[in-house]
Each structure stands twice: as C-alpha cells, then as structure tokens.
Design a protein around this motif. Structure first.
Motif, PDB file in Angstrom:
ATOM      1  N   GLY A 281      -9.486  24.451  20.440  1.00 40.28           N
ATOM      2  CA  GLY A 281     -10.494  25.424  20.052  1.00 40.28           C
ATOM      3  C   GLY A 281     -11.334  24.920  18.904  1.00 40.28           C
ATOM      4  N   CYS A 283     -14.441  26.822  16.632  1.00 44.49           N
ATOM      5  CA  CYS A 283     -15.220  28.055  16.552  1.00 44.49           C
ATOM      6  C   CYS A 283     -15.782  28.247  15.153  1.00 44.49           C
ATOM      7  N   ALA A 294      -8.706  24.697  16.215  1.00 40.41           N
ATOM      8  CA  ALA A 294      -7.404  25.118  16.736  1.00 40.41           C
ATOM      9  C   ALA A 294      -6.839  23.976  17.551  1.00 40.41           C
ATOM     10  N   ILE A 305      -4.252  26.177  12.832  1.00 40.55           N
ATOM     11  CA  ILE A 305      -5.676  26.400  12.604  1.00 40.55           C
ATOM     12  C   ILE A 305      -6.056  25.670  11.331  1.00 40.55           C
ATOM     13  N   MET A 324       0.546  29.081  14.143  1.00 39.60           N
ATOM     14  CA  MET A 324       0.800  30.128  15.121  1.00 39.60           C
ATOM     15  C   MET A 324       2.213  30.671  14.947  1.00 39.60           C
ATOM     16  N   ILE A 331      -1.548  26.997  22.121  1.00 38.49           N
ATOM     17  CA  ILE A 331      -2.828  27.552  21.701  1.00 38.49           C
ATOM     18  C   ILE A 331      -3.899  27.182  22.717  1.00 38.49           C
ATOM     19  N   CYS A 334     -10.219  29.604  20.281  1.00 43.58           N
ATOM     20  CA  CYS A 334     -10.417  30.492  19.140  1.00 43.58           C
ATOM     21  C   CYS A 334     -11.841  31.024  19.137  1.00 43.58           C
ATOM     22  N   TYR A 342      -9.789  35.249  16.279  1.00 42.60           N
ATOM     23  CA  TYR A 342      -9.013  35.503  17.486  1.00 42.60           C
ATOM     24  C   TYR A 342      -8.551  34.167  18.071  1.00 42.60           C
ATOM     25  N   VAL A 343      -7.290  34.114  18.488  1.00 39.61           N
ATOM     26  CA  VAL A 343      -6.707  32.904  19.047  1.00 39.61           C
ATOM     27  C   VAL A 343      -5.904  33.290  20.281  1.00 39.61           C
ATOM     28  N   THR A 344      -6.030  32.494  21.335  1.00 41.64           N
ATOM     29  CA  THR A 344      -5.239  32.749  22.540  1.00 41.64           C
ATOM     30  C   THR A 344      -3.978  31.892  22.531  1.00 41.64           C
ATOM     31  N   SER A 345      -2.948  32.418  23.176  1.00 46.82           N
ATOM     32  CA  SER A 345      -1.689  31.691  23.342  1.00 46.82           C
ATOM     33  C   SER A 345      -1.357  31.652  24.821  1.00 46.82           C
TER      34      SER A 345
END
Length: 427
Positions: A281, A283, A294, A305, A324, A331, A334, A342-345
């Motif tokens: 990521g 961002c 990320a 991060i 995280m 991850i 972001c 916001y961060v995805t897993s």
C-alpha cells in the motif's frame, strides 16, 4: 500544479501538447519515441500547427456484457495469460456453503462481481472507478451503484502476471481533467515499470528498468500534492536489493510526471527511500502531504505502516509508525480519509481503521490503535482507496489460493465509513 517539462523529447512538453503530438505522429504514420530512463534522442519530427490542444478522451460507452438466461453473468473461464475473461454486472450472490465470504441478495456495497484478480483502483471525477485486473491486464469501469453493467475499456498488452506481477496499480494524473492520463504500475517479461496512457490512446513508458523476479513483484503508485509520483517497488525476490543503492527494487521512488528524478531527492536519483520488502500500500492524506507505506514482512515480524521520508531506510531498526495487530497479517492496501488511516488485512479478512494524530501531514504524525470496522463479511480484502466523496472502494482476493471464494468472487465494494458523508452503505 503544472506538469514538469523538459526539452528535446516528446516527454518534455506539456501533457496536452504531448497528447497532441501523439495524434500527429499517428496521423503521419511515424514511430513514437519511448519515454523511459535515458531516452534523450533528438526528435526527428515537429508537431503540426493545427494540433495545438486536445480535449480529454471520451470513454466509449460499450454495450453491457452478455448475460446468461435469467440475467446472471457467467463466471470467468480460465484463459491464456493476458487473455480475456468476462466480468459480471454486479448481480447479488448467495452465501458460500464452504464457510467463505458471503454476500446477501440485498447487499448494496457490492458494485461489481466475478472479476479476475482486481488490484488497481482509481476513482474518476464522475464517481465511477477504473479497476485493473492483475492477471488479465484488463481495465474495467465500475459504477458506484450495484447492479450496473461493468464495461471493459481496454486491455494493456504484453504483461507478465507470474511472481505476483501483472497490472499492479492505477493512479490518475493530477491534471486528469485536462489531459485524461492514467498511470499504471505493471510487470512485463523483462522488468517492472510505470506507464501512462489515455483510455483510448497508446501507452507510453514513464520509468522502466525496475527489477523483475520470480516472486516479489509487488508495487503501488500515488501522487502527492506537488504532482510528484511515488512508486513503491517490491524486492523482486532478492533480499539484498532493498539496501542496494544500485537497484530500484525494494525502494520508494519519487519522480516527476515524465519519469525524471524529483527535485530534492537524496543524491539527485529517483530513489527517495529504501529498505522496502513487499510494498502492498502507498497512500497520501487528503492534501497529498504525508505519504504512508504499508508493507508485509516475514512471518517473524508484523506487517507495518511507515512514514515515507527522504532518505528513510525501512530495513533498519528504526521503529515503524505502526504495526498490524495480532490476527491481522497479510496487509493488502491503505487509504486515508480525513484523519483516519484505513488498512486491509487479507489473512484477517478485515478492514481496520486508526486515527492519525499530531496533524495529518505534520512532520511527525502518529497512528493510534487499529480497530476492525469490517470483518469476515467479504473474505480476504486487498486494495482499498479513498474517493473524493468520502467513500472507500475495496477489492477482494478470495481466489488467490488462500481464501474460500464464493461464486461472485472477485468483487469490488464501495462503502462509506460511519463518519463519511456520501450516500453509500455504511459500516
């Protein structure tokens, strides 16, 4: 900010003039010079006076994709690398009997279904989104409402999707309204690179020669408020390259819109920071001032991060901005909306949020505790990007060999966090 310029080459003129010269070359049947590193040859042509400007390209309104009787769209079938598959119109699905992700028939967050490895997402000024499929090279246009046709706009040729590569990310030019340019981070049979193009025109190399490997061909791109392009590159499977100053792998690069090293880079090269491993990521905050990275780490270390700074080394003992939480590894991407990161897993099948304090874009921002705001509803979540209206666009990656896909995977989601203001499903 006006685009950077240089003389003696097609890539050095303004974006509008550059598109005009491309049109001139095509009309005259002349070859187009590449815009990669080291391309300094003198031009062998001059633009014609009548081509002084160009209007932004009009996206062709292609007919809806074919459907099966009853209105459903067939699942994509396996094809040769780079070959086509058929995305759906975003029809609702039923729960998966295998215990994977689910989507109810009334779920308004699902705006596209049955795509093939959707990874790059760029939200257009009209609220629709361009979504790039990593393994096919296709770019489709997705509406912000469910049940609308998903149209294929174009396919980027000559990509290599092996080793996590392919069409890895998309970003709009800072002056997209004027020039209609889209940037993409892609893997070819010989390298990773950044290209740009209009939705109806040829592709042009921006920065080439980023190492390609059997694995680790991850990468993301993002613009800052000054119009400079940040390129996060993976280590391409070579663990030593992130610390190798002669390699572009495992780095954050910062270049102008035509691929030249940005002003103020350490040493005057394209390398802005090093020590990255798997860039998942990249961002910026709403003003494009603070840039966050990320990235995944080996199993013994938590995903993290980092704040992207000039000369930073992410491979040293300097602590990251945040790591995280347990159970949220893998991850995926972001995004920043206001003062929230916001961060995805993927492995945690969740979307997490944390507050950015000390002022977004401040010299030393800090990130608070992550809280899961969406979990175990759509399976493995990969990309997340922020739209100007406050919505978040996400993609799933349940067919990557690690998830439990349902018939409608892969999906594109559009949601608005609880503090958002757009009319969209909230979480």
């Amino acid at each position: 900010m006006a685009p950077h310029r240089r003389t003696g080459h097609t890539c050095g003129v303004s974006r509008a003039a550059r598109i005009a010269t491309i049109a001139t070359i095509a009309a005259l049947g002349l070859p187009l010079a590449a815009c990669g590193a080291g391309a300094n040859a003198a031009p062998s042509w001059s633009p014609q006076p009548q081509f002084t400007a160009v209007m932004p390209p009009v996206v062709p309104e292609l007919p809806p994709l074919p459907t099966q009787p009853g209105g459903s769209t067939p699942s994509p079938q396996p094809s040769a690398p780079g070959g086509p598959s058929t995305p759906s119109t975003g029809a609702p699905s039923s729960p998966s009997p295998s215990g994977g992700s689910t989507t109810t028939a009334a779920d308004p967050a699902v705006v596209a279904t049955r795509l093939s490895a959707p990874t790059g997402v760029a939200v257009l000024p009209d609220g629709t989104a361009l979504v790039g499929e990593r393994d096919t090279g296709r770019i489709v246009r997705v509406q912000p409402r469910p049940g609308q046709p998903v149209r294929v706009l174009r396919t980027l040729p000559g990509l290599d999707a092996s080793g996590d590569g392919g069409l890895l990310d998309l970003a709009l030019s800072p002056t997209y309204v004027e020039d209609g340019l889209v940037y993409a981070y892609v893997t070819t049979p010989t390298d990773n690179r950044v290209i740009d193009f209009t939705l109806t025109g040829p592709t042009t190399p921006v920065l080439t020669g980023i190492p390609k490997g059997p694995t680790g061909n991850t990468g993301r791109i993002a613009f800052d408020d000054a119009g400079d392009l940040y390129i996060g590159t993976g280590d391409a499977g070579a663990a030593a390259d992130p610390e190798n100053p002669a390699s572009l792998a495992g780095k954050v690069l910062r270049v102008s819109q035509i691929g030249r090293p940005a002003t103020g880079n350490p040493g005057g090269s394209a390398v802005y920071a090093n020590g990255a491993r798997a860039v998942d990521g990249l961002c910026a905050d709403a003003g494009g001032i603070a840039m966050f990275l990320a990235q995944a780490h080996p199993p013994a270390a938590a995903d993290q991060i980092d704040l992207v700074r000039a000369g930073a080394d992410f491979g040293t003992a300097v602590p990251p901005l945040a790591t995280m939480p347990d159970g949220a590894s893998g991850i995926g991407g972001c995004a920043v909306v206001g003062s929230t990161l916001y961060v995805t897993s993927r492995d945690g099948t969740s979307l997490l949020a944390a507050t950015i304090t000390a002022g977004v874009g401040a010299a030393n921002p800090s990130i608070g505790k992550f809280t899961a705001i969406l979990t175990k509803k759509y399976g493995r979540l990969l990309t997340v990007v922020a739209a100007p209206d406050g919505a978040l666009w996400l993609t799933t990656c349940n067919r990557d060999g690690h998830g439990k896909p349902i018939a409608d995977d892969e999906r594109v989601l559009r949601i608005v966090p609880a503090a958002g203001g757009a009319e969209a499903p909230r979480v």
